[in-house]
Design a protein around this motif. Structure first.
Motif, PDB file in Angstrom:
ATOM      1  N   GLU A   3      28.203 -16.561  36.986  1.00 38.67           N
ATOM      2  CA  GLU A   3      28.714 -17.640  37.736  1.00 38.67           C
ATOM      3  C   GLU A   3      28.779 -17.566  39.251  1.00 38.67           C
ATOM      4  OE1 GLU A   3      32.188 -18.580  35.326  1.00 38.67           O
ATOM      5  OE2 GLU A   3      31.078 -19.402  33.754  1.00 38.67           O
ATOM      6  N   GLY A   4      29.183 -16.339  39.612  1.00 42.40           N
ATOM      7  CA  GLY A   4      28.980 -15.991  41.085  1.00 42.40           C
ATOM      8  C   GLY A   4      27.681 -16.074  41.532  1.00 42.40           C
ATOM      9  N   VAL A   5      26.584 -15.765  40.936  1.00 41.93           N
ATOM     10  CA  VAL A   5      25.315 -16.202  41.100  1.00 41.93           C
ATOM     11  C   VAL A   5      24.930 -17.426  41.803  1.00 41.93           C
ATOM     12  CG1 VAL A   5      22.626 -15.922  40.658  1.00 41.93           C
ATOM     13  CG2 VAL A   5      24.122 -14.014  39.926  1.00 41.93           C
ATOM     14  N   LEU A   6      25.258 -18.390  40.824  1.00 41.82           N
ATOM     15  CA  LEU A   6      25.211 -19.817  41.097  1.00 41.82           C
ATOM     16  C   LEU A   6      25.981 -20.085  42.135  1.00 41.82           C
ATOM     17  CD1 LEU A   6      25.123 -21.482  37.694  1.00 41.82           C
ATOM     18  CD2 LEU A   6      23.304 -20.596  38.804  1.00 41.82           C
ATOM     19  N   LEU A   7      27.189 -19.605  42.657  1.00 41.66           N
ATOM     20  CA  LEU A   7      27.648 -19.933  43.747  1.00 41.66           C
ATOM     21  C   LEU A   7      27.344 -19.286  45.107  1.00 41.66           C
ATOM     22  CD1 LEU A   7      31.470 -19.388  42.306  1.00 41.66           C
ATOM     23  CD2 LEU A   7      30.302 -21.701  42.855  1.00 41.66           C
ATOM     24  N   HIS A   8      26.427 -18.241  44.834  1.00 41.13           N
ATOM     25  CA  HIS A   8      25.925 -17.750  46.142  1.00 41.13           C
ATOM     26  C   HIS A   8      24.534 -17.638  46.208  1.00 41.13           C
ATOM     27  CE1 HIS A   8      29.938 -15.785  45.414  1.00 41.13           C
ATOM     28  NE2 HIS A   8      29.940 -15.665  46.780  1.00 41.13           N
ATOM     29  N   SER A   9      23.850 -18.753  45.607  1.00 34.36           N
ATOM     30  CA  SER A   9      22.426 -19.101  45.702  1.00 34.36           C
ATOM     31  C   SER A   9      21.990 -20.425  45.757  1.00 34.36           C
ATOM     32  CB  SER A   9      21.677 -18.205  44.634  1.00 34.36           C
ATOM     33  OG  SER A   9      22.021 -18.659  43.475  1.00 34.36           O
ATOM     34  N   SER A  10      21.098 -20.811  45.507  1.00 34.50           N
ATOM     35  CA  SER A  10      20.508 -21.979  45.611  1.00 34.50           C
ATOM     36  C   SER A  10      19.881 -22.288  44.035  1.00 34.50           C
ATOM     37  CB  SER A  10      19.183 -22.517  46.421  1.00 34.50           C
ATOM     38  OG  SER A  10      19.622 -22.297  47.832  1.00 34.50           O
ATOM     39  N   ALA A  11      20.094 -21.557  43.183  1.00 37.46           N
ATOM     40  CA  ALA A  11      19.712 -21.554  41.691  1.00 37.46           C
ATOM     41  C   ALA A  11      20.516 -22.422  40.990  1.00 37.46           C
ATOM     42  CB  ALA A  11      19.651 -19.948  41.162  1.00 37.46           C
ATOM     43  N   GLN A  12      19.980 -22.978  39.643  1.00 38.71           N
ATOM     44  CA  GLN A  12      20.606 -23.792  38.767  1.00 38.71           C
ATOM     45  C   GLN A  12      20.643 -22.934  37.448  1.00 38.71           C
ATOM     46  OE1 GLN A  12      17.336 -25.467  40.241  1.00 38.71           O
ATOM     47  NE2 GLN A  12      18.938 -25.812  41.905  1.00 38.71           N
ATOM     48  N   LEU A  13      19.851 -21.930  37.461  1.00 35.76           N
ATOM     49  CA  LEU A  13      20.180 -21.003  36.424  1.00 35.76           C
ATOM     50  C   LEU A  13      20.250 -19.492  36.909  1.00 35.76           C
ATOM     51  CD1 LEU A  13      19.683 -20.184  33.156  1.00 35.76           C
ATOM     52  CD2 LEU A  13      17.347 -20.658  33.692  1.00 35.76           C
ATOM     53  N   SER A  14      21.049 -18.863  36.107  1.00 35.34           N
ATOM     54  CA  SER A  14      20.887 -17.554  36.530  1.00 35.34           C
ATOM     55  C   SER A  14      21.189 -16.488  35.289  1.00 35.34           C
ATOM     56  CB  SER A  14      22.262 -17.022  37.365  1.00 35.34           C
ATOM     57  OG  SER A  14      23.408 -17.022  36.370  1.00 35.34           O
ATOM     58  N   VAL A  15      20.549 -15.239  35.537  1.00 36.24           N
ATOM     59  CA  VAL A  15      20.552 -14.265  34.466  1.00 36.24           C
ATOM     60  C   VAL A  15      21.268 -12.958  35.093  1.00 36.24           C
ATOM     61  CG1 VAL A  15      18.406 -13.527  34.731  1.00 36.24           C
ATOM     62  CG2 VAL A  15      19.494 -12.954  32.504  1.00 36.24           C
ATOM     63  N   VAL A  16      22.051 -12.293  34.281  1.00 37.37           N
ATOM     64  CA  VAL A  16      22.659 -11.174  34.711  1.00 37.37           C
ATOM     65  C   VAL A  16      22.644 -10.005  33.615  1.00 37.37           C
ATOM     66  CG1 VAL A  16      24.138 -12.121  36.503  1.00 37.37           C
ATOM     67  CG2 VAL A  16      25.072 -11.522  34.226  1.00 37.37           C
ATOM     68  N   THR A  17      22.665  -8.680  34.075  1.00 34.06           N
ATOM     69  CA  THR A  17      22.809  -7.567  33.227  1.00 34.06           C
ATOM     70  C   THR A  17      23.810  -6.740  33.619  1.00 34.06           C
ATOM     71  OG1 THR A  17      21.031  -6.453  34.470  1.00 34.06           O
ATOM     72  CG2 THR A  17      20.543  -7.714  32.445  1.00 34.06           C
ATOM     73  N   SER A  18      24.443  -6.006  32.700  1.00 32.15           N
ATOM     74  CA  SER A  18      25.494  -4.795  33.047  1.00 32.15           C
ATOM     75  C   SER A  18      25.304  -3.810  31.834  1.00 32.15           C
ATOM     76  CB  SER A  18      26.653  -5.241  33.474  1.00 32.15           C
ATOM     77  OG  SER A  18      27.334  -4.393  33.852  1.00 32.15           O
ATOM     78  N   GLY A  19      25.044  -2.768  32.021  1.00 27.28           N
ATOM     79  CA  GLY A  19      24.651  -1.939  30.718  1.00 27.28           C
ATOM     80  C   GLY A  19      24.835  -0.404  31.183  1.00 27.28           C
ATOM     81  N   ILE A  20      24.593   0.382  30.345  1.00 25.70           N
ATOM     82  CA  ILE A  20      24.591   1.738  30.239  1.00 25.70           C
ATOM     83  C   ILE A  20      23.277   2.328  29.628  1.00 25.70           C
ATOM     84  CG2 ILE A  20      25.841   3.940  29.344  1.00 25.70           C
ATOM     85  CD1 ILE A  20      28.265   2.112  28.907  1.00 25.70           C
ATOM     86  N   ALA A  21      22.455   2.626  30.563  1.00 29.65           N
ATOM     87  CA  ALA A  21      21.089   2.913  30.261  1.00 29.65           C
ATOM     88  C   ALA A  21      20.971   4.473  29.826  1.00 29.65           C
ATOM     89  CB  ALA A  21      20.049   2.547  31.615  1.00 29.65           C
ATOM     90  N   GLY A  22      21.907   5.229  30.305  1.00 33.63           N
ATOM     91  CA  GLY A  22      21.887   6.650  30.142  1.00 33.63           C
ATOM     92  C   GLY A  22      21.006   7.415  31.194  1.00 33.63           C
ATOM     93  N   PRO A  23      20.811   8.848  30.656  1.00 35.96           N
ATOM     94  CA  PRO A  23      21.368   9.488  29.492  1.00 35.96           C
ATOM     95  C   PRO A  23      22.990   9.711  29.363  1.00 35.96           C
ATOM     96  CG  PRO A  23      20.484  11.193  31.037  1.00 35.96           C
ATOM     97  CD  PRO A  23      20.227   9.666  31.830  1.00 35.96           C
ATOM     98  N   GLY A  24      23.587   9.646  30.383  1.00 38.19           N
ATOM     99  CA  GLY A  24      24.902   9.707  30.425  1.00 38.19           C
ATOM    100  C   GLY A  24      25.743   8.452  30.740  1.00 38.19           C
ATOM    101  N   GLY A  25      26.936   8.694  30.731  1.00 33.56           N
ATOM    102  CA  GLY A  25      28.011   7.466  31.040  1.00 33.56           C
ATOM    103  C   GLY A  25      28.296   6.680  29.929  1.00 33.56           C
ATOM    104  N   GLY A  26      28.017   6.859  28.749  1.00 36.68           N
ATOM    105  CA  GLY A  26      28.484   6.262  27.386  1.00 36.68           C
ATOM    106  C   GLY A  26      29.791   6.800  26.823  1.00 36.68           C
ATOM    107  N   SER A  27      30.214   6.148  26.138  1.00 35.93           N
ATOM    108  CA  SER A  27      31.660   6.139  25.410  1.00 35.93           C
ATOM    109  C   SER A  27      31.659   5.852  23.893  1.00 35.93           C
ATOM    110  CB  SER A  27      32.859   5.526  26.273  1.00 35.93           C
ATOM    111  OG  SER A  27      32.645   4.015  26.064  1.00 35.93           O
ATOM    112  N   GLU A  28      32.670   6.120  23.208  1.00 38.03           N
ATOM    113  CA  GLU A  28      32.684   5.627  21.874  1.00 38.03           C
ATOM    114  C   GLU A  28      32.469   4.116  21.614  1.00 38.03           C
ATOM    115  OE1 GLU A  28      35.520   6.398  18.118  1.00 38.03           O
ATOM    116  OE2 GLU A  28      34.999   8.454  19.309  1.00 38.03           O
ATOM    117  N   GLU A  29      33.270   3.690  22.374  1.00 40.57           N
ATOM    118  CA  GLU A  29      33.379   2.157  22.673  1.00 40.57           C
ATOM    119  C   GLU A  29      32.257   1.402  23.111  1.00 40.57           C
ATOM    120  OE1 GLU A  29      35.755  -0.720  25.555  1.00 40.57           O
ATOM    121  OE2 GLU A  29      37.371   0.329  24.121  1.00 40.57           O
ATOM    122  N   LYS A  30      31.422   2.102  24.023  1.00 40.74           N
ATOM    123  CA  LYS A  30      30.321   1.437  25.014  1.00 40.74           C
ATOM    124  C   LYS A  30      29.323   2.682  24.892  1.00 40.74           C
ATOM    125  CE  LYS A  30      33.075  -1.753  27.797  1.00 40.74           C
ATOM    126  NZ  LYS A  30      33.592  -1.860  28.986  1.00 40.74           N
TER     127      LYS A  30
END
Length: 158
Positions: free
Chosen positions: A83-110
Motif C-alpha cells: 500500500e505504501g508503494v501505491l502512495l509513493h509512486s504513480s502506479a495502480q498495481l504494486s507487488v512486494v516481497t519480504s522473505g528469508i532467502a538464506g542460508p542463515g536468518g531462519g527460525s523455527e517459526e520462519k
C-alpha cells in the motif's frame, strides 16, 4: 521469465496500468526482469529495494510498531509495503516481497525459504500469499520472482 513479463506488458498496456515494485529478499530482481523487456517504461513506474527495516519505514511508510510486533517477514508488513508503494509512486498495481532467502536468518517459526508477497491495486483489497521455497539462496529468490510476476499477471486479468 521473459515470456511472462511480455504477457504482463500486453495486459498492463491494454488496461493502462502502471506497475511498481518493493523488494526485500529479491533485491530488485523483479524490477530487473521487468526492465529487461524493451518498452517497459510504458507500464513500469519504479522499483524500491527496501532491504532494511529503516528503508521500509522511510520509503514506504511501514510503521515501526508493525515491524517490531510482527517482523519484516510477515503478512502485516507486506500489506503496509504494498500500500505504501501505491502512495509513493504513480502506479495502480504494486507487488512486494519480504522473505528469508538464506542460508542463515531462519527460525523455527520462519524457516529459510519463507517468503511473503502482497499485491495492491487501487480501491481493491490487498492480496497476500506466503510460500515456503526449497533450495539455495539463488533458487529461493528466483522462485519468489516468478510467483511475484505470476501474481501481477493474475491481478491484471481479474
Amino acid at each position: 521469465m521473459q515470456q511472462l513479463v511480455c504477457e504482463i506488458a500486453k495486459k498492463a498496456i491494454e488496461k493502462k496500468v502502471m506497475i511498481a515494485t518493493a523488494e526485500s529478499c529479491t533485491g530488485g530482481w523483479i524490477a530487473q526482469e521487468i526492465t529487461a523487456v524493451a518498452g517497459s517504461s510504458e507500464w513500469f513506474d519504479r522499483g524500491f529495494v527496501t532491504y532494511s527495516n529503516q528503508s521500509k519505514q522511510e520509503m514506504l511508510g511501514v510503521s515501526e510498531q508493525t515491524l517490531e510486533t510482527f517482523g519484516a517477514v510477515s503478512e502485516n508488513v507486506v500489506i503496509e509495503m504494498a500500500e505504501g508503494v501505491l502512495l509513493h509512486s504513480s502506479a495502480q498495481l504494486s507487488v512486494v516481497t519480504s522473505g528469508i532467502a538464506g542460508p542463515g536468518g531462519g527460525s523455527e517459526e520462519k524457516p529459510v525459504g519463507t517468503v511473503w508477497f502482497a499485491w495492491a491495486v487501487h480501491e481493491k483489497p490487498t492480496r497476500t500469499a506466503v510460500f515456503q521455497f526449497n533450495g539455495d539462496r539463488e533458487s529461493v529468490r528466483k522462485q519468489a520472482v516468478r510467483v511475484a510476476l505470476e501474481g501481477i499477471l493474475h491481478n491484471l486479468t481479474i
